[in-house]
Scaffold this motif. Sequence first.
Motif, PDB file in Angstrom:
ATOM      1  N   VAL A  74      72.526  76.196  41.709  1.00 24.15           N
ATOM      2  CA  VAL A  74      71.037  76.411  41.472  1.00 24.15           C
ATOM      3  C   VAL A  74      70.977  77.583  42.783  1.00 24.15           C
ATOM      4  N   GLY A  75      71.375  77.121  43.868  1.00 23.22           N
ATOM      5  CA  GLY A  75      71.223  78.079  44.964  1.00 23.22           C
ATOM      6  C   GLY A  75      72.035  79.326  44.646  1.00 23.22           C
ATOM      7  N   SER A  76      73.178  79.319  44.359  1.00 19.89           N
ATOM      8  CA  SER A  76      74.084  80.725  44.190  1.00 19.89           C
ATOM      9  C   SER A  76      73.751  81.131  43.090  1.00 19.89           C
ATOM     10  N   ALA A  77      73.127  80.691  42.026  1.00 20.17           N
ATOM     11  CA  ALA A  77      72.453  81.495  41.108  1.00 20.17           C
ATOM     12  C   ALA A  77      71.232  82.074  41.458  1.00 20.17           C
ATOM     13  N   LEU A  78      70.386  81.484  42.169  1.00 20.05           N
ATOM     14  CA  LEU A  78      69.212  82.214  42.706  1.00 20.05           C
ATOM     15  C   LEU A  78      69.514  83.294  43.676  1.00 20.05           C
ATOM     16  N   ALA A  79      70.690  83.078  44.147  1.00 18.08           N
ATOM     17  CA  ALA A  79      70.978  84.324  45.034  1.00 18.08           C
ATOM     18  C   ALA A  79      71.346  85.692  44.429  1.00 18.08           C
ATOM     19  N   LEU A  80      71.938  85.441  43.203  1.00 15.68           N
ATOM     20  CA  LEU A  80      71.814  86.553  42.507  1.00 15.68           C
ATOM     21  C   LEU A  80      70.551  86.901  41.754  1.00 15.68           C
ATOM     22  N   ALA A  81      69.838  86.151  41.350  1.00 14.63           N
ATOM     23  CA  ALA A  81      68.861  86.414  40.459  1.00 14.63           C
ATOM     24  C   ALA A  81      67.664  87.138  41.176  1.00 14.63           C
ATOM     25  N   LEU A  82      67.315  86.945  42.597  1.00 12.15           N
ATOM     26  CA  LEU A  82      66.056  87.572  43.195  1.00 12.15           C
ATOM     27  C   LEU A  82      66.706  89.029  43.377  1.00 12.15           C
ATOM     28  N   ALA A  83      68.065  89.466  43.848  1.00 12.21           N
ATOM     29  CA  ALA A  83      68.422  90.680  44.342  1.00 12.21           C
ATOM     30  C   ALA A  83      68.447  91.306  42.921  1.00 12.21           C
ATOM     31  N   ILE A 255      64.636  96.179  49.532  1.00 12.34           N
ATOM     32  CA  ILE A 255      66.115  96.026  49.289  1.00 12.34           C
ATOM     33  C   ILE A 255      66.786  95.233  50.194  1.00 12.34           C
ATOM     34  N   VAL A 256      66.156  95.145  51.568  1.00  9.39           N
ATOM     35  CA  VAL A 256      66.784  94.790  52.633  1.00  9.39           C
ATOM     36  C   VAL A 256      66.172  93.082  52.494  1.00  9.39           C
ATOM     37  N   SER A 257      64.990  93.023  52.449  1.00  9.54           N
ATOM     38  CA  SER A 257      64.362  91.383  52.131  1.00  9.54           C
ATOM     39  C   SER A 257      64.936  90.899  51.114  1.00  9.54           C
ATOM     40  N   SER A 258      64.867  91.680  49.842  1.00  9.19           N
ATOM     41  CA  SER A 258      65.527  90.648  48.929  1.00  9.19           C
ATOM     42  C   SER A 258      66.810  90.246  48.760  1.00  9.19           C
ATOM     43  N   MET A 259      67.730  91.375  49.571  1.00 13.90           N
ATOM     44  CA  MET A 259      69.059  90.976  49.692  1.00 13.90           C
ATOM     45  C   MET A 259      69.232  89.756  50.698  1.00 13.90           C
ATOM     46  N   ALA A 260      68.436  90.045  51.863  1.00  9.32           N
ATOM     47  CA  ALA A 260      68.285  88.645  52.733  1.00  9.32           C
ATOM     48  C   ALA A 260      67.866  87.391  52.165  1.00  9.32           C
ATOM     49  N   LEU A 261      66.886  87.422  51.520  1.00  8.83           N
ATOM     50  CA  LEU A 261      66.414  86.301  50.791  1.00  8.83           C
ATOM     51  C   LEU A 261      67.285  85.587  49.843  1.00  8.83           C
ATOM     52  N   SER A 262      67.968  86.523  49.367  1.00  5.21           N
ATOM     53  CA  SER A 262      69.085  86.081  48.204  1.00  5.21           C
ATOM     54  C   SER A 262      70.001  85.199  48.889  1.00  5.21           C
ATOM     55  N   GLY A 263      70.715  85.723  49.877  1.00  2.08           N
ATOM     56  CA  GLY A 263      71.701  85.318  50.815  1.00  2.08           C
ATOM     57  C   GLY A 263      71.105  83.735  51.313  1.00  2.08           C
ATOM     58  N   ALA A 264      69.604  83.902  51.684  1.00  9.37           N
ATOM     59  CA  ALA A 264      69.313  82.643  52.156  1.00  9.37           C
ATOM     60  C   ALA A 264      69.120  81.633  51.289  1.00  9.37           C
ATOM     61  N   PHE A 265      68.948  81.814  49.879  1.00  9.12           N
ATOM     62  CA  PHE A 265      68.889  80.563  49.012  1.00  9.12           C
ATOM     63  C   PHE A 265      70.498  80.205  48.886  1.00  9.12           C
ATOM     64  N   ALA A 266      71.587  80.765  49.105  1.00  2.00           N
ATOM     65  CA  ALA A 266      72.963  80.406  48.756  1.00  2.00           C
ATOM     66  C   ALA A 266      73.088  79.781  50.273  1.00  2.00           C
ATOM     67  N   GLY A 267      72.663  80.034  51.224  1.00  2.00           N
ATOM     68  CA  GLY A 267      72.620  79.582  52.692  1.00  2.00           C
ATOM     69  C   GLY A 267      71.848  77.991  52.687  1.00  2.00           C
ATOM     70  N   VAL A 268      70.972  77.852  51.920  1.00  2.45           N
ATOM     71  CA  VAL A 268      70.324  76.546  51.938  1.00  2.45           C
ATOM     72  C   VAL A 268      71.257  75.843  50.776  1.00  2.45           C
ATOM     73  N   ALA A 269      71.600  76.344  49.799  1.00  2.00           N
ATOM     74  CA  ALA A 269      72.506  75.405  49.074  1.00  2.00           C
ATOM     75  C   ALA A 269      73.701  74.805  49.601  1.00  2.00           C
ATOM     76  N   ALA A 270      74.139  75.741  50.627  1.00  2.00           N
ATOM     77  CA  ALA A 270      75.495  75.222  51.290  1.00  2.00           C
ATOM     78  C   ALA A 270      75.176  74.274  52.188  1.00  2.00           C
ATOM     79  N   ALA A 271      73.940  74.386  53.060  1.00  2.00           N
ATOM     80  CA  ALA A 271      73.416  73.434  53.908  1.00  2.00           C
ATOM     81  C   ALA A 271      73.281  72.089  53.311  1.00  2.00           C
ATOM     82  N   SER A 272      72.554  72.178  52.371  1.00  2.00           N
ATOM     83  CA  SER A 272      72.257  71.049  51.461  1.00  2.00           C
ATOM     84  C   SER A 272      73.308  70.063  51.171  1.00  2.00           C
ATOM     85  N   GLU A 273      74.570  70.883  50.689  1.00  2.00           N
ATOM     86  CA  GLU A 273      75.947  70.435  50.199  1.00  2.00           C
ATOM     87  C   GLU A 273      76.325  69.605  51.868  1.00  2.00           C
ATOM     88  N   VAL A 274      76.073  70.430  52.740  1.00  2.00           N
ATOM     89  CA  VAL A 274      76.969  69.772  54.034  1.00  2.00           C
ATOM     90  C   VAL A 274      76.217  68.713  54.288  1.00  2.00           C
TER      91      VAL A 274
END
Lengths: 374, 515
Positions: A74-83, A255-274
Amino acid sequence: MGESDSLQGKIVKAWSVQPVLVPLYAILLSFIVGGVLIAIIGVNPFEAYWALVRGMVGSPDRVAASIARSVPFVGSALALALAFRAGLFNIGAEGQLLVGGILAAWVGTFSFLADAPGLVAIPTVLIAGAFGGLVWGGVPGVLRARTGAHEVISTIMLNSVALFIVRWIVNSRDPVILRDTAASVPRTEQIADGAVLPQLVDSEPNLHFGLFVMIAVAVVLAFVIARTTFGFEVITVGTNPNAARYAGINVNRIIVSSMALSGAFAGVAAASEVSGTNQFFQPGTFAFIGFDGIAIALLARANPVAILPAALLWGSLLAGAPLMQQEADVSIDVVRIIQAMVLLFVAADAIVRYLFRVRDQGGRHIDATNAGWV
Amino acid sequence: MTVDERVPVLEVRGVTKTFPGVIANEDVDLVLHHGEIHCLLGENGAGKSTLVNTVFGLYQPDAGSIHVRGEQVRFGGVSDAIDAGIGMVHQHFQLIPVFTVAENVILGNEVTSGPFLDLNAARERITELGTRYGLKVDPDAKVGDLSVGEQQRVELVKALFREADILILDEPTAVLTPGEVDDFFSVVRSLVDQGKSIVFITHKLREVLTVADRITVLRGGRVAGTADPSSATQQSLANLMVGRDVVFQVEKGESAPAEVRIAIDGMSVEDDRGVLTVNELSLKVRAGEIFGVAGVEGNGQRELVEAVAGMRPKVGGHVELLGRNATKLSPREITELGVAHIPEDRGKHGVVGAYSIADNVVLNRYHHRPFSRRFIRDRQAIASEAETLVERFDVRTPGVDVPIQNLSGGNQQKVIVARELSGQPGAILVAQPTRGLDIGSIEFIHNQIIALRDEGAAVLLVSAELDEILSLSDRIGVLYRGRLVGVFDTAETSREQLGYLMATGAASDAEASVV
């Protein structure tokens, strides 16, 4: 008009025709092709698929495992979706997951978290993960805005940079950076008990509270896109950057904020897995989760809510595949092939439209999304 | 080759070509004789390009016929036209910069020996053509390294390589420096001396009189007249080109100019390629007056407006809007000052086509109350604002949630006008406000602009339509190569005077310009 010129514009235009039917047919078609493949190997495809289905949903534990496998997607897909909504292709979820994951694992071992209550420790770890992804997604955003460097290239490159940095951080014995020297495999130390997400089902893999975290993120993103001024700015930039600039929107900031937020979605997904699954960080855990996110997001047409079922399908297939291998002697790779086929048919949806006679409102066949790739 | 020189090599008879909502060509005749340079003169939008594109097989005429060397032809596409010996050099070159001259020339017409390209044969022919027509180009040079003038020669060689003997040149001098123009003219001369026939499109009067053997003037898609260069003057051609009949008459009272609201002082602006396009331009627009900028398109109009609106950086000079220094302000800051901007390119800047009318109505104030509160958009407030404006500005639409791209150009423009003019702006930048619109919409938009002037707004109007400039403006400046070459009170100037100045950049003998 300017807006249909971009690749994204063309894809979105094709998507506006039968947004639900075509992905469903694409999935069906992939299973038919997969079935033929299985038959060629000499196995009865119905038996193989039956084993696959039981592997996915055959028992409450298996259902839980399927869901658990789906959560990080979900997180890695959201990371693509917003950007994507901002007209950008974020191919960097793979690296954003790694950076977010290792940061979460490192912060999770901080001594002040040892006695902290879960209400403090868990958000701390999740925020650390989000921050890591935010930085790793933000950098290509800044590069794009400031220098025009294409985000596809820079995110792919940053994936490699992230992978080798975290491998070094986790593997290195001299000096020891974050490696747990007591463990037999290269991994980080266990995070504080208070920072571990509550467990829901003790399946394999276990289902944890990260499920609700990712659902919440998806719903919030759907709301942000549909209802907020920021969402309006993002979509305006993604649809017609010239008009966005004329309307006073700071295109570079978006551009900067949507890329950064996208990355944050992936980051949250990783943190939740860890935090929820392993309680430590191991680079291999995240292999392909970022890349699969691209496929899932495209299957869900970059719609944050549609990403939930798409990710569930993806994770369930991976969770069910071992039983198919065990019982029908069909390699797990067949599931990978089916998944690749799904993406292929979603991208080249003219095939699907032709086979299933899907037409748009005007009764004409519409050119495939792949026309945009030329 | 034996040619009966009395039969026209190319004859266009009664060609009509319409596009949805626009009649681009109506009953156009054109006769090109062997060895002749025939100039096609007209303002932008007069239908020159449509006509030659029809001749070149890019469009099919709706009515009328085309004859080549006395025989009627029907071109299904460009390749048919090339086979009939017609070559065209487009205004925007169709070359691949990373390929060499030889590779570009043979592209689409590859000389091969077996499965391999025979570049040697191509090189020889290119050199031969070059000597014969004075078109010197190095066959092995990369096109991307060549100057614009050299690239144009490559285009010509390309057409000659395909054995074209009717050459259509679409505004060939627009991209050339004055020195290159002279070289180009001698090439064109040597081409016709050796039996080629040329249709030469331009809107520059001086060139027409220099090179043409015959002149056809188009206006509004129709032939406004034909002329002989020996008896025509720049003034008579300018009159034909801009026309005398007033298409629309606007009711307008006396202006009552007050304080300066738009002050541009020595502003210089570059275009997208980094060419200085607005050159130390100064002008002032007062509250309650409309300042019209007339000029042939491409003389810096777009860059002028975009720079004042904050969308394009200025390389020099100073801009003051509503008494505030606006030289370095962003588009949003300028909007918030109370400056409205009706952009030149509707589809590119003015609207987001996929968005509803409602979202387009609030495109530049979506972040203000009542359209959003604490970053959450209020769709109800947006819809009700849109409904009010759709009513007030007479936008013909089934509803405000219809994607704006489904509306006609006129109705799209009314939405833009509604958005920009409903907020009681103190100054308005208006670029080509009625391009491609029907008479009804034009009248409506003109009346809106005048109503705001009467309420005290300062209006800077840029238009390629001289009629529009004349009927709306209180004062008129003529823009030529990025400079204002004359500023007049509308009452004290004439269409002829302006037309001449637009085309030549210099005042004709009788009138002195007051800058």
